[in-house]
Design an enzyme around this catalytic site. Structure first.
Site, mmCIF file in Angstrom:
data_model
loop_
_atom_site.group_PDB
_atom_site.id
_atom_site.type_symbol
_atom_site.label_atom_id
_atom_site.label_comp_id
_atom_site.label_asym_id
_atom_site.label_seq_id
_atom_site.Cartn_x
_atom_site.Cartn_y
_atom_site.Cartn_z
ATOM 1 N N LYS A 156 32.949 -44.051 -7.142
ATOM 2 C CA LYS A 156 34.401 -44.204 -7.268
ATOM 3 C C LYS A 156 35.122 -43.164 -6.416
ATOM 4 O O LYS A 156 35.209 -41.997 -6.772
ATOM 5 C CB LYS A 156 34.846 -44.025 -8.726
ATOM 6 C CG LYS A 156 36.279 -44.508 -8.924
ATOM 7 C CD LYS A 156 37.046 -43.766 -10.002
ATOM 8 C CE LYS A 156 37.972 -42.712 -9.499
ATOM 9 N NZ LYS A 156 38.981 -43.105 -8.514
ATOM 10 N N GLY A 209 36.042 -32.655 -8.689
ATOM 11 C CA GLY A 209 37.486 -32.774 -8.873
ATOM 12 C C GLY A 209 38.020 -31.555 -9.585
ATOM 13 O O GLY A 209 37.417 -30.479 -9.546
ATOM 14 N N SER A 210 39.142 -31.749 -10.258
ATOM 15 C CA SER A 210 39.805 -30.609 -10.905
ATOM 16 C C SER A 210 39.059 -30.201 -12.180
ATOM 17 O O SER A 210 38.367 -31.014 -12.804
ATOM 18 C CB SER A 210 41.237 -30.989 -11.249
ATOM 19 O OG SER A 210 41.229 -32.107 -12.120
ATOM 20 N N THR A 211 39.240 -28.955 -12.560
ATOM 21 C CA THR A 211 38.626 -28.456 -13.793
ATOM 22 C C THR A 211 39.164 -29.234 -14.994
ATOM 23 O O THR A 211 38.428 -29.552 -15.933
ATOM 24 C CB THR A 211 38.889 -26.945 -13.926
ATOM 25 O OG1 THR A 211 38.205 -26.298 -12.841
ATOM 26 C CG2 THR A 211 38.371 -26.386 -15.237
ATOM 27 N N VAL A 213 40.217 -32.452 -15.207
ATOM 28 C CA VAL A 213 39.565 -33.758 -15.380
ATOM 29 C C VAL A 213 38.077 -33.562 -15.678
ATOM 30 O O VAL A 213 37.489 -34.310 -16.464
ATOM 31 C CB VAL A 213 39.794 -34.677 -14.149
ATOM 32 C CG1 VAL A 213 39.041 -35.993 -14.302
ATOM 33 C CG2 VAL A 213 41.281 -34.968 -13.966
ATOM 34 N N GLY A 214 37.478 -32.521 -15.102
ATOM 35 C CA GLY A 214 36.068 -32.212 -15.376
ATOM 36 C C GLY A 214 35.823 -32.022 -16.873
ATOM 37 O O GLY A 214 34.796 -32.462 -17.412
ATOM 38 N N GLU A 231 31.485 -30.356 -10.213
ATOM 39 C CA GLU A 231 31.917 -29.461 -9.131
ATOM 40 C C GLU A 231 33.436 -29.385 -9.239
ATOM 41 O O GLU A 231 34.121 -30.346 -8.907
ATOM 42 C CB GLU A 231 31.531 -30.035 -7.758
ATOM 43 C CG GLU A 231 30.050 -30.217 -7.550
ATOM 44 C CD GLU A 231 29.320 -28.903 -7.394
ATOM 45 O OE1 GLU A 231 29.960 -27.837 -7.343
ATOM 46 O OE2 GLU A 231 28.080 -28.948 -7.330
ATOM 47 N N CYS A 265 38.096 -26.729 -2.344
ATOM 48 C CA CYS A 265 37.698 -25.990 -3.545
ATOM 49 C C CYS A 265 37.093 -24.644 -3.178
ATOM 50 O O CYS A 265 37.103 -23.715 -3.975
ATOM 51 C CB CYS A 265 36.704 -26.812 -4.334
ATOM 52 S SG CYS A 265 35.360 -27.402 -3.319
ATOM 53 N N GLU A 355 44.674 -22.310 -9.021
ATOM 54 C CA GLU A 355 44.292 -22.913 -7.757
ATOM 55 C C GLU A 355 45.522 -23.572 -7.130
ATOM 56 O O GLU A 355 46.118 -24.470 -7.722
ATOM 57 C CB GLU A 355 43.212 -23.961 -8.028
ATOM 58 C CG GLU A 355 42.654 -24.537 -6.766
ATOM 59 C CD GLU A 355 41.480 -25.455 -7.038
ATOM 60 O OE1 GLU A 355 41.558 -26.255 -7.979
ATOM 61 O OE2 GLU A 355 40.489 -25.366 -6.303
HETATM 62 P P1 NDP Z 1 41.069 -34.939 -9.869
HETATM 63 O O1 NDP Z 1 40.250 -34.191 -10.839
HETATM 64 O O2 NDP Z 1 42.407 -35.384 -10.258
HETATM 65 O O3 NDP Z 1 40.304 -36.269 -9.385
HETATM 66 C C1 NDP Z 1 38.981 -36.274 -8.981
HETATM 67 C C2 NDP Z 1 38.407 -37.652 -9.166
HETATM 68 O O4 NDP Z 1 38.378 -37.949 -10.554
HETATM 69 C C3 NDP Z 1 39.245 -38.761 -8.513
HETATM 70 O O5 NDP Z 1 38.388 -39.758 -8.037
HETATM 71 C C4 NDP Z 1 40.058 -39.276 -9.682
HETATM 72 O O6 NDP Z 1 40.500 -40.602 -9.507
HETATM 73 C C5 NDP Z 1 39.056 -39.160 -10.808
HETATM 74 N N1 NDP Z 1 39.645 -39.111 -12.160
HETATM 75 C C6 NDP Z 1 40.922 -38.824 -12.522
HETATM 76 N N2 NDP Z 1 41.051 -38.899 -13.850
HETATM 77 C C7 NDP Z 1 39.849 -39.252 -14.354
HETATM 78 C C8 NDP Z 1 39.352 -39.479 -15.672
HETATM 79 N N3 NDP Z 1 40.128 -39.364 -16.752
HETATM 80 N N4 NDP Z 1 38.046 -39.817 -15.819
HETATM 81 C C9 NDP Z 1 37.233 -39.927 -14.753
HETATM 82 N N5 NDP Z 1 37.659 -39.725 -13.489
HETATM 83 C C10 NDP Z 1 38.941 -39.399 -13.287
HETATM 84 O O7 NDP Z 1 41.055 -34.034 -8.584
HETATM 85 P P2 NDP Z 1 41.814 -34.288 -7.219
HETATM 86 O O8 NDP Z 1 41.448 -35.610 -6.687
HETATM 87 O O9 NDP Z 1 43.229 -33.958 -7.430
HETATM 88 O O10 NDP Z 1 41.100 -33.209 -6.289
HETATM 89 C C11 NDP Z 1 41.506 -31.924 -6.249
HETATM 90 C C12 NDP Z 1 40.704 -31.065 -7.197
HETATM 91 O O11 NDP Z 1 39.293 -31.214 -6.984
HETATM 92 C C13 NDP Z 1 40.963 -29.594 -6.982
HETATM 93 O O12 NDP Z 1 41.206 -28.949 -8.193
HETATM 94 C C14 NDP Z 1 39.684 -29.047 -6.346
HETATM 95 O O13 NDP Z 1 39.398 -27.727 -6.571
HETATM 96 C C15 NDP Z 1 38.652 -29.930 -6.895
HETATM 97 N N6 NDP Z 1 37.535 -30.022 -5.979
HETATM 98 C C16 NDP Z 1 36.367 -29.395 -6.261
HETATM 99 C C17 NDP Z 1 35.324 -29.398 -5.391
HETATM 100 C C18 NDP Z 1 34.032 -28.747 -5.730
HETATM 101 O O14 NDP Z 1 33.034 -29.063 -5.117
HETATM 102 N N7 NDP Z 1 33.964 -27.875 -6.693
HETATM 103 C C19 NDP Z 1 35.412 -30.080 -4.098
HETATM 104 C C20 NDP Z 1 36.658 -30.738 -3.897
HETATM 105 C C21 NDP Z 1 37.676 -30.687 -4.810
HETATM 106 P P3 NDP Z 1 41.949 -40.990 -8.919
HETATM 107 O O15 NDP Z 1 42.403 -39.849 -8.071
HETATM 108 O O16 NDP Z 1 41.682 -42.238 -8.157
HETATM 109 O O17 NDP Z 1 42.838 -41.247 -10.077
#
Ligand code: NDP
Length: 451
Positions: A156, A209-211, A213-214, A231, A265, A355
């Site tokens: 996804k 993604g973000s902490t 949503v993680g 991550e 990140c 961040e």
């Molecule tokens: P998000 O956490 O918002 O989104 C990441 C992914 O999760 C997207 O595909 C998003 O889908 C999906 N998502 C959103 N909500 C849910 C949910 N409830 N359940 C499952 N999946 C969901 O992050 P961003 O896209 O805004 O990316 C930026 C963030 O990612 C920053 O905080 C950054 O630090 C972190 N990041 C970390 C990295 C690492 O390796 N540690 C590398 C790159 C980024 P959609 O957007 O389509 O809604």
């Protein structure tokens, strides 16, 4: 949700570059079913054949470098030169995992009364959830080990940046990887992502993604005891000691935070500088930051493009008030531009705690090595970081003391296909890249046979 269409935007022009249908729960379930059906065949493919298919994919990515780089550049606003380098890494990642297929194996353990063997078994269907900042790269970091271990996949991408994953899915089929092994589903995270997290037939979620949503992913995964790799965000420190090569450190520092417009990140967005070298270093840092070329991503000389969206630009802007140490220029006209910005801060300021995910660096003073370590570790995150010093013993001492997953000494380099990448603390857990990632996409099975 099914059938609702949405526009994909080029953040440098604010123009729509594609119109896609958003998937919902039904499409996600169908993708999981396809992946499940493809699993028995894919796990049984001979290791040398699986390796050959991954190598073919790596070669196809190389052959399509220009096309994939253009897609990524237009969809994310990445400078074209950097986008090409990222596609180069994607190919390296698939080459690496092609080689990993038959090098990740079990052991025989001496026991009484028989023979004890371990096997590395694939998990089954894995759900891979990817953010918008490095869509193709991060997809490859998860796809490589997942496929090498014999899993099938539902991928996804972020809704903002789905185009490169869709093209990659075509190349995956062209490489000869059977239909159903990789399924890309484009739709909102809170629907498609959440369904993958909840789905009983999905064995693992690889999430970047973000902490925030993680945390939701981890909670949701608890219901079915899914494996998770997280991550997450970072607030990494770039620690500059007075005994460093200050010219070199200052020339490199902007690229450790302004690359990808700070939407990284790994961004070393806290620049920690030893007090006695502070004035000189800041002078050099401002000079170096002034040289960062911000503008049209299609221009070969451009080093920094726009932010991903207008909404994200508002968030980034909220971190800058008062007079910064330096604020760069941005192009006029359309595009979600934000200037390279340096602000003087203490580690308690919001700009140093949270961040930013944009081109804003907090410059912070420290008095000695102990204080540098204390400040660097005074954050809930622990992903990346750099240390600049000509004293080798100090470099290693500080490297051991920092609570972070990935460090570089006298360099910005943090990501390679063959070396482990991942976080400490609230930056997540599990490792991507290198052979470590293979552990995250396989299960150890122990078999005792009486002799
Ligand atoms: P998000 O956490 O918002 O989104 C990441 C992914 O999760 C997207 O595909 C998003 O889908 C999906 N998502 C959103 N909500 C849910 C949910 N409830 N359940 C499952 N999946 C969901 O992050 P961003 O896209 O805004 O990316 C930026 C963030 O990612 C920053 O905080 C950054 O630090 C972190 N990041 C970390 C990295 C690492 O390796 N540690 C590398 C790159 C980024 P959609 O957007 O389509 O809604």
């Amino acid at each position: 949700m099914h059938g609702m269409s949405f526009a994909v935007i080029n953040p440098a022009t604010e123009e729509s570059i594609a119109e896609l249908d958003a998937a919902g729960v039904e499409e996600t379930d169908a993708a999981v079913a396809r992946a499940k059906a493809a699993f028995p065949e894919w796990r049984s493919v001979a290791p040398t054949d699986r390796a050959r298919l991954l190598r073919r994919l790596a070669t196809l990515v190389e052959e399509h470098t220009e096309e994939l780089a253009r897609i990524e550049s237009q969809n994310v606003g990445k400078p074209i030169g950097g986008a090409r380098a990222e596609v180069g890494m994607v190919a390296q990642v698939f080459h690496f995992y092609a080689g990993a297929v038959d090098k990740h194996h079990g052991e025989t353990i001496p026991v009484a009364g028989g023979v004890d063997l371990t096997f590395r078994e694939p998990l089954g269907v894995v759900g891979l959830i990817v953010p918008w900042n490095f869509p193709l790269n991060i997809s490859s970091w998860k796809l490589g080990p997942a496929l090498a271990c014999g899993n099938t996949v539902v991928l996804k991408p972020a809704e903002l940046t789905p185009l490169s994953a869709l093209r990659l899915a075509e190349l995956i089929l062209e490489a000869g990887i059977p239909e159903g092994v990789v399924n890309v589903v484009v739709g909102p995270g809170r629907i498609v992502g959440q369904r993958l997290v909840e789905h009983p037939a999905v064995a693992k979620i690889g999430f970047t993604g973000s902490t925030e949503v993680g945390r939701t992913v981890m909670q949701g995964a608890a219901e079915t005891i899914k494996r998770v790799t997280l991550e997450l965000g970072g607030k990494s420190a770039n620690v500059v000691f007075a005994d460093a090569d200050l010219e070199k450190a200052a020339a490199a520092a902007p690229y450790a935070v302004f690359d990808n417009a700070g939407q990284d990140c790994c961004a070393r967005s806290r620049i920690l500088v030893e007090r006695c070298a502070y004035d000189r270093f800041v002078e050099l840092l401002v000079e170096a930051t002034r040289k960062v070329k911000v503008g049209d991503p299609e221009n070969e000389a451009t080093e920094m493009g726009p932010l991903i969206s207008a909404q994200h630009r508002e968030t980034v802007a909220s971190f800058v008030d008062g007079d910064p140490l330096f604020r760069g220029d941005t192009p006029d006209g359309r595009g979600f531009w934000f200037p390279c910005t340096l602000v003087e801060a203490t580690n308690d300021d919001r700009v140093a705690r949270e961040e930013v995910f944009g081109p804003v660096a907090a410059v912070i003073q420290f008095t000695d090595e102990d204080e540098a370590i204390r400040i660097a570790n005074d954050t809930p995150y622990g992903l990346s970081g750099s240390i600049w010093t000509e004293n080798g013993a100090r470099a290693l001492r500080v490297a051991r003391a920092l609570e972070t997953g990935v460090l570089s000494i006298n360099s910005n380099s943090s990501v390679r296909a063959s070396t482990p990448f991942g976080g400490f603390k609230q930056s997540g857990f599990g490792r991507e890249l290198g052979m470590h990632a293979m552990d995250g996409y396989s299960e150890v099975k122990n078999v005792f046979m009486a002799t």
